[in-house]
Scaffold this motif. Structure first.
Motif, mmCIF file in Angstrom:
data_model
loop_
_atom_site.group_PDB
_atom_site.id
_atom_site.type_symbol
_atom_site.label_atom_id
_atom_site.label_comp_id
_atom_site.label_asym_id
_atom_site.label_seq_id
_atom_site.Cartn_x
_atom_site.Cartn_y
_atom_site.Cartn_z
ATOM 1 N N THR A 1 0.740 -1.349 0.037
ATOM 2 C CA THR A 1 -0.085 -0.097 -0.013
ATOM 3 C C THR A 1 0.936 1.286 0.068
ATOM 4 O OG1 THR A 1 -1.700 -1.164 1.028
ATOM 5 C CG2 THR A 1 -1.848 1.211 1.273
ATOM 6 N N ARG A 2 1.797 1.340 0.877
ATOM 7 C CA ARG A 2 2.752 2.586 0.934
ATOM 8 C C ARG A 2 3.657 2.778 -0.398
ATOM 9 N NH1 ARG A 2 7.345 4.112 5.141
ATOM 10 N NH2 ARG A 2 8.133 5.910 4.259
ATOM 11 N N ALA B 1 1.621 4.004 -3.158
ATOM 12 C CA ALA B 1 1.144 5.430 -2.704
ATOM 13 C C ALA B 1 2.080 6.493 -3.091
ATOM 14 C CB ALA B 1 0.511 5.612 -1.367
ATOM 15 N N GLU B 2 3.382 5.861 -2.537
ATOM 16 C CA GLU B 2 4.587 6.833 -2.794
ATOM 17 C C GLU B 2 5.518 6.569 -4.208
ATOM 18 O OE1 GLU B 2 7.019 6.892 0.736
ATOM 19 O OE2 GLU B 2 5.402 7.036 2.125
ATOM 20 N N VAL C 1 11.664 3.212 0.822
ATOM 21 C CA VAL C 1 10.218 3.111 1.227
ATOM 22 C C VAL C 1 9.940 1.866 1.649
ATOM 23 C CG1 VAL C 1 7.906 3.224 0.356
ATOM 24 C CG2 VAL C 1 9.870 4.847 -0.834
ATOM 25 N N GLU D 1 9.227 1.368 5.835
ATOM 26 C CA GLU D 1 8.121 0.672 6.234
ATOM 27 C C GLU D 1 8.318 -0.476 6.785
ATOM 28 O OE1 GLU D 1 3.678 0.874 6.578
ATOM 29 O OE2 GLU D 1 5.167 2.182 6.016
#
Length: 148
Positions: free
Chosen positions: A24-25, A28-29, A108, A112
Motif C-alpha cells: 500500500t505504501r 502510494a509513494e 520506502v 515501512e
C-alpha cells in the motif's frame, strides 16, 4: 492445534499483513506494487536474469511471471534482450527508469518494514532470522511449493 500449526498460522498472517502494508505504501509513494518491486530487485541482483530465474525464486508459474515482466516492460522499467546463446530465451535488464524506480523504492520498503517491526526487539528479530533462512533454504532446495 499443534505447536507447528500455530507457528504456521502466525507466520502466514504476519507475512500477509506486512506484505499488504508495504504494498500500500509503495503504491502510494512510488506507483508500483511490492510484487513489481520484488521482480525489479531480482532482475537487478541476478546476472543474466531470465523469466525462469524469477520463477525459481518466487515459486509462481512461468505464465504469471511472463505476464508480470510484460507489465514491467510496458512501464518502461525493464527490457527483454535476446539471450546470446539461446534464441528461445530472453535476458531481462533494467532500464535507466527501472534502476531509478528501484533505487527510490528501496528506502520506502526498508522504512515501512522497520516501522512495522519496531515493536519486536532487534535481538528477537535477529534470533528468528536464521531459523527462517534455514527453513526457506530447505524448502527451496527441495522445490517444495513450486508452481508449475
Amino acid at each position: 492445534m499443534s505447536h507447528v500449526t500455530s507457528i504456521f498460522t502466525d507466520l502466514v498472517r504476519v507475512e500477509t499483513r506486512l506484505y499488504n502494508a508495504v504494498n500500500t505504501r509503495l503504491q502510494a509513494e512510488r506507483g508500483l506494487s511490492l510484487g513489481q518491486f520484488e521482480f525489479l530487485e531480482i532482475i537487478d541482483r541476478v546476472p543474466g536474469c531470465r523469466v525462469l530465474d524469477i520463477v525459481g525464486e518466487v515459486a509462481i508459474t512461468v505464465g504469471a511471471v511472463s505476464k508480470a515482466v510484460d507489465r514491467l516492460v510496458a512501464a518502461g522499467w525493464c527490457l527483454r534482450v535476446a539471450h546470446p546463446q539461446d534464441r528461445r530465451s530472453s535476458v531481462l535488464r533494467l532500464t535507466s527508469e527501472g534502476e531509478t524506480q528501484l533505487s527510490a523504492s528501496r528506502p520506502v520498503v526498508e522504512d515501512e518494514l522497520a516501522s512495522l517491526t519496531s515493536t519486536v526487539p532487534p535481538d528477537d528479530l535477529a534470533r528468528i532470522a536464521p531459523a527462517l533462512a534455514t527453513l526457506r533454504a530447505t524448502l527451496e532446495a527441495g522445490s517444495v511449493g513450486r508452481q508449475g
